[in-house]
Design a protein around this motif. Structure first.
Motif: not given
Length: 470
Positions: A256-273
């Motif tokens: 429900t939230a825009p993709e930009l809301a989560f774009a601080s992490n690439k890759p998502w989730p958790w920077l790949g951890a």
């Protein structure tokens, strides 16, 4: 009458006059020559006992909160080190400083701006910095001036400790990322005092000892809990792994939230951890919080030993918040609550209420006018914050100012957030919005921006936010 008798006669007349009229009243500035101990921490969220986290050991920050006002809804202006710290130190919002990254210096845009410590220096204060107050790369620029502002300080100290020398020992769960933006940690050997943050406390105490008889503005800037999460092993032992939460990769809010809301992490989730790696990093992050807490305790003990507590304003703040798993995010640069919200504690001599919590929505940009107000220091005109002094005397005083936070995506997409005591509105432009009701949805799972029942509220909050958007 010879010159000697004339001088004696004049002295007698002046003395008699002063006796009759009394000594002049001290000015407001002379009455309020409080010292300032300005304590900054890097990348610390609200995982502290005084903010309700019962798992984290933070006895010294908690005891500080019991002597002043703990602000429960305090927010940064930009969830990234340099833009946030620039706003705090200039009293101006990011769209005025135009500092949105980790490279630009505010003096390139505002060469004559009077910073917070400069305002105090103009009033005769001794001003000094130990460690990180303005931005510099952590850990890359430890031991240097980094992106500091020379005009702000009479004395600068740049410690560099064992953590810097032993970087080769650090475990990095995100090896494609540099240490300054990684899930990396080290349970170090040796003592607190050998670590850079232990040295920050030692040097700040030395400066307080050397300048205890004059008004001072001393800033102690700690480097943790910023990654890499390095602390002596005893602090890791406080957090047995079986008691550290482990996240599942299950985040329905992304629908429900825009993709930009989560774009601080690439890759998502958790920077790949993975979840186990995240759990290990969480243990280390909490260990560094407890390590920094111990250094804050050393500063408070020194104030007491030097008998300076009753004449010193103490401020404890973090430059922004920090995700650790929620929304599939780690670190900062989002406009969700965990990234924008910060710990903020203010202790002022003579404040009417102590050991209180204020639920009013406040901002880090409010610190400049607050400190100059408390200390009777002349501040520049047109600062963007407001003095928090009324909330120190009455934490529930009337207060209608929301908090504005912004962050940048790519080269030209700026997101803006307005947070009041119940709601947060986020807009990324082009109809990409978020609306959260924290009374009913504290975990930000339900984006209400497109809900017909909230259309009027959206319109109201957007009208309130727009004047703050560039």
């Amino acid at each position: 009458m010879n010159s000697t008798r004339l001088r004696l006669f004049c002295c007698v007349i002046v003395s008699a006059f002063l006796y009759l009229v009394g000594s002049p009243e001290p000015t407001q500035a002379e009455e309020k020559r409080f010292n300032v101990l300005f304590i900054a921490v890097d990348d610390m969220n609200n995982d502290l006992g005084c903010y309700g986290n019962s798992q984290v050991h933070s006895p010294n920050i908690d005891r500080l909160a019991k002597t002043g006002t703990c602000f429960d809804r305090a927010y940064c202006q930009f969830p990234l080190c340099s833009p946030s710290r620039t706003s705090i130190m200039t009293g101006l919002r990011p769209d005025t400083t135009t500092v949105y990254d980790l490279k630009k210096h505010f003096r390139k845009v505002l060469p004559n701006v009077v910073t917070l410590p400069q305002a105090f220096e103009k009033q005769g204060y001794f001003t000094a910095r130990v460690g990180k107050i303005y931005h510099y790369g952590n850990p890359g620029q430890i031991g240097t001036n980094g992106l500091d502002d020379d005009a702000s300080w009479q004395t600068r100290v740049n410690p560099s400790g064992r953590d810097k020398r032993e970087e080769s020992l650090i475990i990095n769960h995100t090896p494609k990322r540099g240490l300054g933006s990684s899930l990396s940690f080290l349970a170090a050997e040796g003592t607190d005092e050998e670590q850079t943050d232990g040295m920050v406390a030692t040097e700040a105490i030395r400066l307080m000892e050397e300048n205890k008889d004059k008004p001072f503005f001393i800033a102690a800037g700690f480097y943790r809990p910023h990654c890499p999460y390095v602390a002596p092993k005893k602090y890791f032992d406080m957090y047995p792994m079986q008691k550290v939460p482990r996240w599942k990769n299950d985040f329905p809010e992304v629908k429900t939230a825009p993709e930009l809301a989560f774009a601080s992490n690439k890759p998502w989730p958790w920077l790949g951890a993975n979840s186990q790696q995240l759990q290990e990093a969480q243990q280390a992050y909490w260990a560094t919080i407890s390590f920094v807490d111990a250094q804050v305790g050393r500063l408070l003990d020194a104030l007491d030993r030097l008998e300076l507590r009753d004449n010193t304003v103490i401020v404890f703040w973090s430059d922004h918040g920090y995700h650790f798993g929620d929304h599939g995010l780690v670190m900062k640069q989002s406009l969700f609550e965990r990234s924008a919200r910060v710990p903020l504690i203010v202790v002022a001599p003579g404040q009417k209420e102590k050991g209180t919590h204020s639920g009013r929505t406040v901002e880090l940009v409010d610190l400049y006018p607050t400190l100059t107000d408390l200390c009777g220091v002349t501040s520049p005109e047109r600062l963007h914050g407001e003095s928090l002094v009324p909330l120190l005397d009455n934490p529930m005083a009337d207060w209608n100012k929301p908090a504005i936070t912004q962050t940048k995506r790519n080269q030209n997409r700026m997101g803006y957030s307005l947070r009041n005591e119940r709601y947060r509105l986020v807009t990324w432009g082009e109809g990409e919005n978020q609306l959260y009701d924290y009374e009913n949805d504290p975990d930000e799972k339900n984006n209400l921006a497109n809900s017909p029942e909230h259309a009027q509220l959206m319109e109201q909050l957007m009208a309130e936010l727009k004047p703050h958007m560039k």
